[in-house]
Design an enzyme around this catalytic site. Structure first.
Site, PDB file in Angstrom:
ATOM      1  N   ARG A 240       0.850  -1.195   0.000  1.00 56.91           N
ATOM      2  CA  ARG A 240       0.000   0.000   0.000  1.00 56.91           C
ATOM      3  C   ARG A 240       0.883   1.243   0.000  1.00 56.91           C
ATOM      4  O   ARG A 240       0.619   2.219  -0.679  1.00 56.91           O
ATOM      5  CB  ARG A 240      -0.954   0.000   1.207  1.00 56.91           C
TER       6      ARG A 240
ATOM      7  N   TYR B 209     -16.573  15.942 -15.435  1.00 50.88           N
ATOM      8  CA  TYR B 209     -17.110  14.572 -15.480  1.00 50.88           C
ATOM      9  C   TYR B 209     -18.176  14.421 -14.390  1.00 50.88           C
ATOM     10  O   TYR B 209     -17.991  14.886 -13.252  1.00 50.88           O
ATOM     11  CB  TYR B 209     -15.958  13.573 -15.290  1.00 50.88           C
TER      12      TYR B 209
ATOM     13  N   ASP C 137      -7.326  18.502 -14.528  1.00 52.74           N
ATOM     14  CA  ASP C 137      -7.639  17.135 -14.939  1.00 52.74           C
ATOM     15  C   ASP C 137      -7.313  17.043 -16.426  1.00 52.74           C
ATOM     16  O   ASP C 137      -8.010  17.614 -17.269  1.00 52.74           O
ATOM     17  CB  ASP C 137      -9.124  16.833 -14.667  1.00 52.74           C
TER      18      ASP C 137
ATOM     19  N   LYS D 298      -8.348   5.889 -18.987  1.00 53.68           N
ATOM     20  CA  LYS D 298      -8.679   6.345 -20.336  1.00 53.68           C
ATOM     21  C   LYS D 298      -7.471   6.194 -21.274  1.00 53.68           C
ATOM     22  O   LYS D 298      -7.046   5.093 -21.522  1.00 53.68           O
ATOM     23  CB  LYS D 298      -9.196   7.781 -20.242  1.00 53.68           C
TER      24      LYS D 298
HETATM   25  O1  P1T Z   1     -13.560   6.444 -13.825  1.00 56.46           O
HETATM   26  P1  P1T Z   1     -12.368   6.909 -13.034  1.00 56.46           P
HETATM   27  O2  P1T Z   1     -11.103   6.225 -13.397  1.00 56.46           O
HETATM   28  O3  P1T Z   1     -12.633   6.929 -11.568  1.00 56.46           O
HETATM   29  O4  P1T Z   1     -12.107   8.436 -13.487  1.00 56.46           O
HETATM   30  C1  P1T Z   1     -12.996   9.476 -13.223  1.00 56.46           C
HETATM   31  C2  P1T Z   1     -12.830  10.547 -14.262  1.00 56.46           C
HETATM   32  C3  P1T Z   1     -12.094  11.686 -13.949  1.00 56.46           C
HETATM   33  N1  P1T Z   1     -11.909  12.675 -14.854  1.00 56.46           N
HETATM   34  C4  P1T Z   1     -12.438  12.592 -16.096  1.00 56.46           C
HETATM   35  C5  P1T Z   1     -12.230  13.720 -17.051  1.00 56.46           C
HETATM   36  C6  P1T Z   1     -13.173  11.470 -16.478  1.00 56.46           C
HETATM   37  O5  P1T Z   1     -13.672  11.424 -17.716  1.00 56.46           O
HETATM   38  C7  P1T Z   1     -13.393  10.419 -15.545  1.00 56.46           C
HETATM   39  C8  P1T Z   1     -14.196   9.220 -15.882  1.00 56.46           C
HETATM   40  N2  P1T Z   1     -15.034   9.356 -16.990  1.00 56.46           N
HETATM   41  C9  P1T Z   1     -15.853   8.412 -17.496  1.00 56.46           C
HETATM   42  C10 P1T Z   1     -15.992   7.193 -16.955  1.00 56.46           C
HETATM   43  C11 P1T Z   1     -16.618   8.795 -18.683  1.00 56.46           C
HETATM   44  O6  P1T Z   1     -17.172   7.920 -19.384  1.00 56.46           O
HETATM   45  O7  P1T Z   1     -16.691  10.001 -18.967  1.00 56.46           O
END
Ligand code: P1T
Length: 403
Positions: A67, A119, A192, A217
């Site tokens: 961790r 998001y 972000d 992503k």
């Molecule tokens: O899904 P996660 O890995 O927890 O990430 C969150 C997140 C944070 N910032 C942006 C710009 C994002 O697009 C996302 C997650 N977005 C999607 C799952 C989506 O389909 O837009």
């Protein structure tokens, strides 16, 4: 000196293997990943271990417990920091965990100014997790610099949360202008960078305090892993993030880190291909009689095209558009696609299509969605790297099939 001559008892991989003088593609493949000195392994091994033997009480070889630290994760953290032009990286089990860990550095009464069309999960986290804990949020249209300046509460505003391009409207926020406002307020400016990736946008060079990613992503790039990251060059913030990373414990496993390292090795190649396909499809959609509006930062018609062109070296793989007709038509359209898969998420090599109002941004209240411009019929494309002709034909056929 050969890497194989390195001291095998030194912590590996070295955290300072940022190779800043190398070009992007070279860093994507090598930063944080010198050959492993004990065996010469060229690829970073998956250190599938929760714990590490200690030569004596109080002594260790750089790792005590996974961790707190794991070599596969350390390689990924260093590589991401290098690609963003930062010094320190910390990885998490999701982008949302990265965001939450960073938000935990705030205290009750602190104020955050955020882009209004972040998001949906970020919006939900801010409003339903951190607002009840006493963090205050103001959501503004960050493309309007005056609106952001007016939202600053002197002494209380501690964070500007910038998502650019935004999800799903692809608004482009002037990062340097936001950093100026943050600096004047002694606040952090956190970007972000999930949509643009460090290949197309370098927020640290524009003055950002930290950069956050959903590595799920484009970093992962193959829709097979969920992860997140925070990078920064601010030593005090980095120490706080490492403290919170260990204290909260939302860390990724080594297999997930390996997949992200593997994904990163082709980030520069994939982003070029995503962008070429996205540009062609944005132009195709712009000329289509059944499309009301196309949102793509690379189009001259995009309201912040000038900002995008100033701070991005490419415009990415995301395209949103408004279909003519009602919601039922949009639902028929997305269901008719055969190459584009109807799914949430983005950034993989395969093309995805979705309706933000009903899917990724359903957690944003309908009146807020309406106010910021997320129409019920808004369609979001994550344009993959398949052959362009198949992608264009797929959309053309979906127009026909959904009439
Ligand atoms: O899904 P996660 O890995 O927890 O990430 C969150 C997140 C944070 N910032 C942006 C710009 C994002 O697009 C996302 C997650 N977005 C999607 C799952 C989506 O389909 O837009």
């Amino acid at each position: 000196m050969s890497v194989l001559d390195d001291d095998p008892t030194a912590p590996w991989p070295p955290r300072d293997h940022l190779i800043p003088d190398r070009a992007f593609g070279t860093r994507a493949i090598h930063a944080g990943q010198p050959p492993e000195p004990r065996t010469g392994a060229v690829m970073v091994p998956i250190y599938q271990t929760s714990t590490y033997v200690q030569p004596a009480v109080g002594e260790h070889l750089g790792y005590e417990y996974s961790r707190t630290g794991n070599p596969t994760r350390a390689a990924l953290e260093t590589c991401l920091a290098s690609l963003e032009g930062a010094t320190y990286g910390a990885c998490f089990s999701s982008g949302s965990a990265a965001t939450a860990t960073l938000l935990h550095s705030l205290r009750p009464g602190d104020h955050v100014i955020s882009s209004d069309d972040v998001y949906g999960g970020t919006y939900r986290q801010f409003n339903t997790v951190f607002a009840p804990m006493g963090i205050e949020f103001t959501f503004v249209n960050m493309t309007n610099v005056d609106e952001v300046r007016a939202a600053v509460r002197p002494g209380t505003t501690k964070l500007l949360w910038v998502e650019t391009p935004t999800n799903p409207l692809l608004k482009c926020v002037d990062i340097a202008a936001m950093c100026d406002i943050a600096r004047a307020a002694s606040a952090m400016c956190v970007v972000d960078n999930t949509f643009a990736t460090p290949y197309f946008q370098q927020p640290m060079a524009l003055g950002a305090t930290a950069v956050v990613h959903s590595t799920t992503k484009y970093v992962g790039g193959h829709s097979d892993v969920v992860g997140g990251a925070v990078v920064t060059s601010d030593e005090a913030l980095a120490n706080e993030i490492f403290r919170l990373q260990n204290g909260i414990g939302a860390t990724p496993g080594p297999q997930d880190c390996f997949l992200q390292l593997r994904g990163l090795k082709t980030l520069h190649l994939r982003m070029q291909a995503h962008e070429a396909n996205a540009t062609a499809l944005a132009e195709f959609l712009s000329e289509h009689a059944e499309v009301d509006k196309v949102l793509y930062p690379g189009l001259d018609s995009h309201p912040q095209h000038a900002v995008a062109a100033k701070q991005m070296s490419g415009f990415g793989g995301m395209v949103s558009f408004e279909l003519k007709g009602d919601l039922a038509r949009a639902e028929r359209f997305v269901a008719s696609c055969k190459v584009f898969s109807l799914a949430e998420s983005l950034g993989g090599v395969e093309s995805l299509i979705e309706l933000p109002a009903a899917m990724t941004h359903a957690s944003v209240p309908p009146d807020v969605r309406k106010a910021i411009g997320i129409a019920d019929g808004l369609v979001r494309l994550s344009v993959g790297v398949e052959d362009l002709t198949d992608l264009r034909d797929d959309l053309a056929e979906a127009f026909e099939a959904s009439r």
